[in-house]
Design an enzyme around this catalytic site. Structure first.
Site, PDB file in Angstrom:
ATOM      1  N   ASN A  11       0.837  -1.195   0.000  1.00 51.39           N
ATOM      2  CA  ASN A  11       0.000   0.000   0.000  1.00 51.39           C
ATOM      3  C   ASN A  11       0.876   1.250   0.000  1.00 51.39           C
ATOM      4  O   ASN A  11       0.784   2.109   0.890  1.00 51.39           O
ATOM      5  CB  ASN A  11      -0.948  -0.004   1.202  1.00 51.39           C
ATOM      6  CG  ASN A  11      -2.194   0.820   0.962  1.00 51.39           C
ATOM      7  OD1 ASN A  11      -2.315   1.499  -0.052  1.00 51.39           O
ATOM      8  ND2 ASN A  11      -3.132   0.772   1.901  1.00 51.39           N
TER       9      ASN A  11
ATOM     10  N   HIS B 117      -8.358   3.451   8.486  1.00 49.57           N
ATOM     11  CA  HIS B 117      -8.888   2.181   8.007  1.00 49.57           C
ATOM     12  C   HIS B 117     -10.313   1.930   8.483  1.00 49.57           C
ATOM     13  O   HIS B 117     -11.100   1.288   7.765  1.00 49.57           O
ATOM     14  CB  HIS B 117      -7.993   1.018   8.460  1.00 49.57           C
ATOM     15  CG  HIS B 117      -6.820   0.784   7.556  1.00 49.57           C
ATOM     16  ND1 HIS B 117      -5.614   1.416   7.723  1.00 49.57           N
ATOM     17  CD2 HIS B 117      -6.680  -0.017   6.466  1.00 49.57           C
ATOM     18  CE1 HIS B 117      -4.777   1.008   6.777  1.00 49.57           C
ATOM     19  NE2 HIS B 117      -5.395   0.153   6.006  1.00 49.57           N
TER      20      HIS B 117
END
Length: 420
Positions: A243, A274
């Site tokens: 990521n 998140h």
């Protein structure tokens, strides 16, 4: 900072609504996914505008200086950056200046000039074609999707907390299954991120210049490097290649600007971004311990194993095994989401890696992490310098929104940043 707090706060409210009202414990493809990407764009652009218009150039790091936006974007530019069709669903994040350079059609000439360090028209005759890069990435997408649909379901992460498995399996078997089950959970991310990258490339975005052989590079906004992930020999190497654009966002908006404990603040921000599942916070708090312990070990013992190639090979094998187990151990709560199954897993392992990390931090001195590119380099592992140079080229800007800045000034700025 106001923009950052508002955007992240609104995202958190939406995450709470989605998780605790609609579908707790389930992954769902809804509005919160695109909103996570837009939150990254809004906050990163806010800091880039602040750096370019309200801070002195000498107070900025080299990357901040080159990413700084020195003219307020128009409403059309702002909405185009945040809501363009290429990245609205799954991103990945890109800098505002990279995007505007692409939209204005100035990226290919500037990219080639920068890649060679001089004005060269050899590759400027026609726009580079993304067809080969897109085809390769679609092949990776297909293989990842096939793996996910066939293998992943046969190796569920939940089996790590199965009562019978925990009671009958030996420790080596349990750790081996832990590794393969978490490895099998990764292809769905490989699929999504590689497909998003391919979509941007197909539209002509993502070109990063030519290598020394004149081969086009379409990895400006790539979000992962699969080979480096699977063969990581340190915790940081894994995080640097997983990521990638989110990691750069965390570094730009948090790590480089934190006044204290930048590592802890960065992991907490990552957890908040998140979502609100408890498993996310357990994973990222565990990640803080793992990162600090891995940094302490590397700083204190690695230099004893790099003289002999044979010894270094053995060291790399051992650190690869340790890294893969540590990563798997850390992210189990991220997959299980809830507190009870996460603590069931950690308690079945007697919190062994948590305790080990604490002991490592008590035994080995840890160099203080300092702000600024030169100071930050003091804690950078040796093996990552080449990747860091590539990341710096990738994250720096290829354009300027101020008409008073010429392309030569932009190139000079970026090369000075690379030297730093």
């Amino acid at each position: 900072r106001y923009c950052f707090v508002f955007a992240l706060g609104y995202l958190t409210v939406c995450q709470i609504t989605r998780v605790y009202i609609f579908d707790y414990g389930q992954y769902s493809a809804d509005f919160s996914g695109p909103m996570m990407i837009i939150t990254q764009k809004i906050t990163s652009l806010a800091f880039e505008i602040h750096d370019g218009m309200f801070r002195k150039s000498e107070d900025l790091t080299p990357s901040q200086r080159c990413l700084a936006v020195r003219r307020m974007p128009s409403l059309l530019e702002y909405l185009s950056y945040n809501c363009n069709f290429m990245g609205i669903l799954a991103g990945p994040l890109c800098s505002y200046k990279d995007y505007i350079t692409f939209i204005e059609g100035r990226s290919y000439q500037l990219q080639q000039s920068e890649a060679n360090g001089k004005e060269d028209t050899k590759y400027e005759q026609t726009d580079p074609s993304p067809n080969i890069a897109v085809a390769q990435k679609l092949l990776i997408c297909g293989l990842s999707l096939l793996f996910h649909m066939t293998i992943t379901k046969t190796l569920p992460v939940e089996y790590n907390i199965d009562d019978n498995f925990r009671a009958t399996a030996s420790w080596p078997v349990r750790f081996f299954y832990l590794y393969v089950s978490l490895m099998a959970a990764r292809p769905k991310y490989y699929f999504a991120w590689t497909l998003a990258d391919a979509i941007n490339n197909a539209a002509g975005f993502g070109f990063r210049g030519y290598d020394k052989n004149g081969v086009t590079r379409w990895d400006l906004i790539s979000n992962l490097r699969i080979q480096q992930i699977e063969f990581s020999t340190s915790f940081k190497m894994f995080l640097d290649n997983w990521n990638i654009q989110t990691a750069l966002w965390l570094k730009r908006v948090c790590y480089e600007r934190a006044t204290f404990s930048p590592t802890i603040q960065t992991f907490i921000l990552s957890a908040i971004w998140h979502g609100v599942y408890p498993g996310y916070y357990l994973t990222f708090l565990t990640g803080v311990l793992m990162t600090l312990a891995a940094r302490a070990i590397r700083n204190n013992i690695r230099h004893y194993f790099v003289e002999s190639p044979a010894v270094k090979l053995c060291y790399d094998v051992v650190t690869w095994m340790a890294t893969q187990v540590a990563i798997s151990y850390t992210v189990v709560p991220f997959v299980l989401l809830s507190v009870k199954p996460s603590f069931t897993f950690y308690s079945s392992c007697y919190f062994c890696l948590h305790i080990t990390s604490v002991l490592v931090l008590l035994v080995f001195p840890l160099k203080r992490t300092q702000k600024g590119s030169k100071k930050h380099e003091s804690v950078q592992p040796v093996w990552s310098k080449k990747l860091e140079e590539e990341n710096l080229l990738q994250k720096n800007s290829y354009s300027t929104t101020n008409n008073s800045f010429s392309q030569k000034q932009e190139i000079t700025c970026r090369y000075q940043a690379l030297k730093q």
